[in-house]
Design an enzyme around this catalytic site. Structure first.
Site, mmCIF file in Angstrom:
data_model
loop_
_atom_site.group_PDB
_atom_site.id
_atom_site.type_symbol
_atom_site.label_atom_id
_atom_site.label_comp_id
_atom_site.label_asym_id
_atom_site.label_seq_id
_atom_site.Cartn_x
_atom_site.Cartn_y
_atom_site.Cartn_z
ATOM 1 N N SER A 14 0.835 -1.198 0.000
ATOM 2 C CA SER A 14 0.000 0.000 0.000
ATOM 3 C C SER A 14 0.873 1.252 0.000
ATOM 4 O O SER A 14 2.097 1.177 0.136
ATOM 5 C CB SER A 14 -0.917 -0.007 1.230
ATOM 6 O OG SER A 14 -0.146 -0.040 2.412
ATOM 7 N N LEU A 16 1.665 3.216 -2.384
ATOM 8 C CA LEU A 16 2.559 3.340 -3.535
ATOM 9 C C LEU A 16 2.384 4.678 -4.249
ATOM 10 O O LEU A 16 3.264 5.095 -4.995
ATOM 11 C CB LEU A 16 2.286 2.220 -4.547
ATOM 12 C CG LEU A 16 3.072 0.924 -4.401
ATOM 13 C CD1 LEU A 16 2.706 -0.020 -5.539
ATOM 14 C CD2 LEU A 16 4.568 1.175 -4.395
ATOM 15 N N ASP A 72 -6.765 11.429 -0.439
ATOM 16 C CA ASP A 72 -6.520 11.432 -1.883
ATOM 17 C C ASP A 72 -7.445 12.400 -2.619
ATOM 18 O O ASP A 72 -7.083 12.918 -3.686
ATOM 19 C CB ASP A 72 -6.680 10.023 -2.470
ATOM 20 C CG ASP A 72 -5.428 9.176 -2.286
ATOM 21 O OD1 ASP A 72 -4.324 9.749 -2.278
ATOM 22 O OD2 ASP A 72 -5.550 7.948 -2.134
ATOM 23 N N ILE A 148 -8.539 -9.020 1.177
ATOM 24 C CA ILE A 148 -9.872 -9.631 1.157
ATOM 25 C C ILE A 148 -10.971 -8.571 1.076
ATOM 26 O O ILE A 148 -12.009 -8.771 0.436
ATOM 27 C CB ILE A 148 -10.059 -10.558 2.388
ATOM 28 C CG1 ILE A 148 -11.325 -11.408 2.209
ATOM 29 C CG2 ILE A 148 -10.096 -9.762 3.690
ATOM 30 C CD1 ILE A 148 -11.437 -12.530 3.219
ATOM 31 N N PRO A 190 8.076 -9.128 -7.859
ATOM 32 C CA PRO A 190 6.866 -8.657 -7.171
ATOM 33 C C PRO A 190 5.785 -8.182 -8.139
ATOM 34 O O PRO A 190 4.595 -8.432 -7.929
ATOM 35 C CB PRO A 190 7.382 -7.501 -6.299
ATOM 36 C CG PRO A 190 8.827 -7.819 -6.069
ATOM 37 C CD PRO A 190 9.289 -8.449 -7.346
ATOM 38 N N GLN A 192 5.375 -9.234 -11.282
ATOM 39 C CA GLN A 192 4.822 -10.411 -11.953
ATOM 40 C C GLN A 192 3.756 -11.080 -11.091
ATOM 41 O O GLN A 192 2.685 -11.466 -11.579
ATOM 42 C CB GLN A 192 5.937 -11.405 -12.270
ATOM 43 C CG GLN A 192 6.957 -10.901 -13.290
ATOM 44 C CD GLN A 192 8.101 -11.886 -13.458
ATOM 45 O OE1 GLN A 192 7.895 -13.099 -13.489
ATOM 46 N NE2 GLN A 192 9.318 -11.375 -13.565
ATOM 47 N N CYS A 380 -8.749 26.341 12.919
ATOM 48 C CA CYS A 380 -9.704 25.533 13.676
ATOM 49 C C CYS A 380 -9.333 25.530 15.157
ATOM 50 O O CYS A 380 -9.467 26.556 15.818
ATOM 51 C CB CYS A 380 -9.788 24.124 13.089
ATOM 52 S SG CYS A 380 -11.256 23.197 13.612
ATOM 53 N N LEU A 381 -8.826 24.424 15.690
ATOM 54 C CA LEU A 381 -8.386 24.401 17.082
ATOM 55 C C LEU A 381 -7.298 25.442 17.313
ATOM 56 O O LEU A 381 -7.200 26.018 18.399
ATOM 57 C CB LEU A 381 -7.872 23.009 17.455
ATOM 58 C CG LEU A 381 -7.322 22.847 18.877
ATOM 59 C CD1 LEU A 381 -8.398 23.138 19.913
ATOM 60 C CD2 LEU A 381 -6.752 21.449 19.091
ATOM 61 N N GLN A 384 -9.007 28.558 18.150
ATOM 62 C CA GLN A 384 -9.590 28.467 19.482
ATOM 63 C C GLN A 384 -8.526 28.649 20.562
ATOM 64 O O GLN A 384 -8.745 29.339 21.561
ATOM 65 C CB GLN A 384 -10.301 27.127 19.633
ATOM 66 C CG GLN A 384 -11.493 26.960 18.692
ATOM 67 C CD GLN A 384 -12.089 25.557 18.722
ATOM 68 O OE1 GLN A 384 -11.700 24.731 19.534
ATOM 69 N NE2 GLN A 384 -13.026 25.293 17.822
ATOM 70 N N HIS A 518 -11.077 25.644 7.533
ATOM 71 C CA HIS A 518 -9.851 24.996 7.056
ATOM 72 C C HIS A 518 -9.501 25.511 5.656
ATOM 73 O O HIS A 518 -9.872 24.900 4.648
ATOM 74 C CB HIS A 518 -10.032 23.476 7.024
ATOM 75 C CG HIS A 518 -10.041 22.832 8.366
ATOM 76 N ND1 HIS A 518 -8.904 22.320 8.959
ATOM 77 C CD2 HIS A 518 -11.052 22.636 9.250
ATOM 78 C CE1 HIS A 518 -9.214 21.826 10.141
ATOM 79 N NE2 HIS A 518 -10.508 22.006 10.345
ATOM 80 N N GLU A 520 -6.830 25.321 4.064
ATOM 81 C CA GLU A 520 -5.939 24.425 3.316
ATOM 82 C C GLU A 520 -6.704 23.552 2.323
ATOM 83 O O GLU A 520 -6.122 23.049 1.347
ATOM 84 C CB GLU A 520 -5.125 23.543 4.274
ATOM 85 C CG GLU A 520 -5.904 22.505 5.059
ATOM 86 C CD GLU A 520 -6.394 22.988 6.408
ATOM 87 O OE1 GLU A 520 -6.533 22.162 7.332
ATOM 88 O OE2 GLU A 520 -6.663 24.203 6.537
#
Length: 545
Positions: A14, A16, A72, A148, A190, A192, A380-381, A384, A518, A520
């Site tokens: 994962s 990648l 993502d 799975i 890997p 293949q 945000c925080l 505050q 936010h 960003e």
């Protein structure tokens, strides 16, 4: 033209970079004059990532419609310069929830509900609901082939090729080709095995994208093509790059967009990447640099602040400077060491977060920035905490706190919002302490009135803005606003009904601003968010004074 679908899977391991690969492909297609949309299918059972630990999942990205989604989607929006929604992120949890709801309602007429066809049909419906007339829809399947949890998603996209026609569907498989430095060679085994696993499910990849530390030579590509049963010119290197914004150019130089266009019979158009070249030229040739201290509690996992990280880079691009980020653990900050911890920081930023762990360190850092005229940005925080710090140390309210950290306190300048008006639904939302955690915050884009003559107004250049929120605590305006304003705090942004404070500033400071939203989430590399642009500008001026 009928919408073409590109499905992107990942193998070997994962993280990648499937999301960045999908976003970069989308950017290339847009540069060729295509319209594109994009979706992330997440196999985890959570309905959404809203209640997941940032250390496990990373950032929770919020869309305009209030969806709490995978990080993502931030890449997707930034690279494609589009606004996405809930339909662009589907999880196993949401799929199963929808199917069970239909079963309880009697939609299946008493039939036995099974993974095939009911779960797979729900996934296919989610995929087909994404495009709205766009030329291309890119669909990223989260996780790794062989997991799975991901099997129903892979089965669903296998079926879609038969239903939509092979000329309208393309499978791209991103895999790892490790480089063994000791041997000085790359290993294809890997890849293949990953393709073998994918083919056993019934999916034959059309294009193989090979993530590697080094460029793959012709012999290696030919070997991968032979063993994975794809055309030689359908094997591409996704080589590691210094900046993620180099990826579209890297893929273009490999000819990936051209191959996709040929395989999907897309119109032959020139690829205009001038804006991406200009962006990378600015990143590689800054006129100066500045250092920003990010004071938070998730600093050991930078993915928890992914959009924040990128927005600061965008602010640097807008000012043509390199932004060096220094992550400072707020739990380690004390009044005795704060000067040492923040030494060399030209600006200080306190991001959003939840819980009281590390809060006093954040407040101490804010006090240091305010008293020493260091540019400060609270989100945000972070806003505050700035209000709490100002109430304690300027207004003299020593017991000032937040209801989140001190529920029984008498001087909570921050309190739990129990009622607010949702401008999208035209309804009043109500919450209480017993409300569920998931999906119950003030989420998504809300309007804000900016006060003239403030730093916020100087940044935005207009009095009406829309920004994305994710919070359940708010400035206690009714009880403390007058006292704080009298003490010098500027309330520079308010909700249209003036019930909620959205932006605060300190007037006698070079640049001290906190916002409840936010920003960003609305920044992209071609158009830096105004607040990040001006924060970086102020930090550069602080460095050079």
């Amino acid at each position: 033209m009928k919408t073409k679908f590109i499905f992107i899977t990942g193998g070997v391991l994962s993280s990648l970079g499937k999301g960045l690969a999908a976003a970069s492909i989308g950017a290339l297609l847009k540069a060729r004059g295509m319209t594109a949309t994009i979706q992330k299918l997440d196999p985890y059972i959570n309905v959404d990532p809203g209640t997941m630990n940032p250390f496990q999942h990373g950032e929770v990205y919020v869309t305009d419609d209030g969806a709490e989604t995978d990080l993502d989607l931030g890449h997707y929006e930034r690279y494609l310069d589009v606004s996405l929604s809930q339909k662009n992120n589907m999880t196993s949890g949401r799929v199963y929830h929808n199917v069970i709801t239909k079963e309880r309602r009697g939609d299946y007429l008493g039939g036995t509900v099974q993974v095939i066809p009911h779960i797979t049909d729900e996934i296919k419906n989610a995929v087909m609901n994404v495009p709205n007339g766009e030329d291309v829809a890119l669909i990223e399947i989260g996780g790794t082939v062989g997991d799975i949890e991901g099997l129903p998603f892979l089965e669903a996209i296998r079926q879609l090729r038969s239903e939509l026609g092979s000329e309208n569907v393309l499978y791209i498989h991103l895999t790892l080709v490790p480089y063994l430095a000791a041997a000085g060679e790359v290993k294809t085994k890997p890849t293949q095995h990953s393709v073998k696993e994918l083919r056993s499910i019934g999916i034959h990849p059309d294009i193989i994208l090979c993530r590697s530390e080094v460029d793959l030579d012709e012999d290696i590509k030919r070997k991968i093509a032979l063993f994975c049963d794809v055309d030689r010119d359908a094997v591409f290197t996704a080589v590691d790059v210094k900046s993620i914004y180099q990826l579209p150019l890297s893929f273009y130089n490999e000819g990936l967009d051209q191959k996709i266009a040929i395989m999907l019979k897309l119109p032959a158009k020139n690829c205009n990447l001038e804006s991406w070249r200009k962006l990378n030229h600015t990143l590689e040739n800054p006129t100066g640099e500045t250092t920003i201290g990010i004071v938070g509690k998730y600093v050991d996992l930078k993915e928890a602040y992914k959009s924040l990280h990128e927005a600061l880079i965008h602010g640097g691009v807008a000012n043509e400077v390199k932004v060096n980020l220094r992550y400072v653990n707020s739990e380690e900050i004390t009044p005795e060491n704060v000067k040492e911890k923040l030494a060399g920081c030209d600006g200080v930023l306190v991001p959003g977060g939840f819980g009281n762990r590390g809060v006093e360190g954040k407040i101490t850092a804010i006090q240091y920035a305010r008293e020493n005229k260091v540019p400060f940005f609270g989100i945000c925080l972070g806003m505050q905490c700035a209000v709490i710090e100002y109430a304690r140390n300027v207004m003299g309210l020593k017991g000032a706190n937040s209801e989140e950290f001190n529920p029984e306190g008498d001087d909570n300048v921050i309190y739990l919002m129990k009622e607010w008006y949702d401008y999208r639904t035209k309804k009043t939302e109500n919450r209480c302490e017993e409300s569920d955690k998931g999906g119950t915050m003030r989420l998504g884009a809300y309007p804000c009135k900016v006060v003239e003559g403030t730093k916020a107004m100087a940044a935005y250049g207009k009095t009406e803005i829309q920004e994305r929120h994710r919070h359940r605590y708010e400035f206690n305006k009714e009880k403390f606003a007058d006292q704080l304003v009298e003490a010098g705090l500027v309330l520079s942004g308010l909700s249209p009904d003036e019930a909620l404070v959205e932006i605060v500033e300190v007037a006698d400071h070079p640049w001290f601003l906190g916002c409840q939203f936010h920003p960003e989430f609305k920044s992209n590399p071609m158009h830096a968010h105004p607040l990040f642009r001006d924060f970086i500008k102020a930090s550069c001026e602080n460095k050079n004074k």
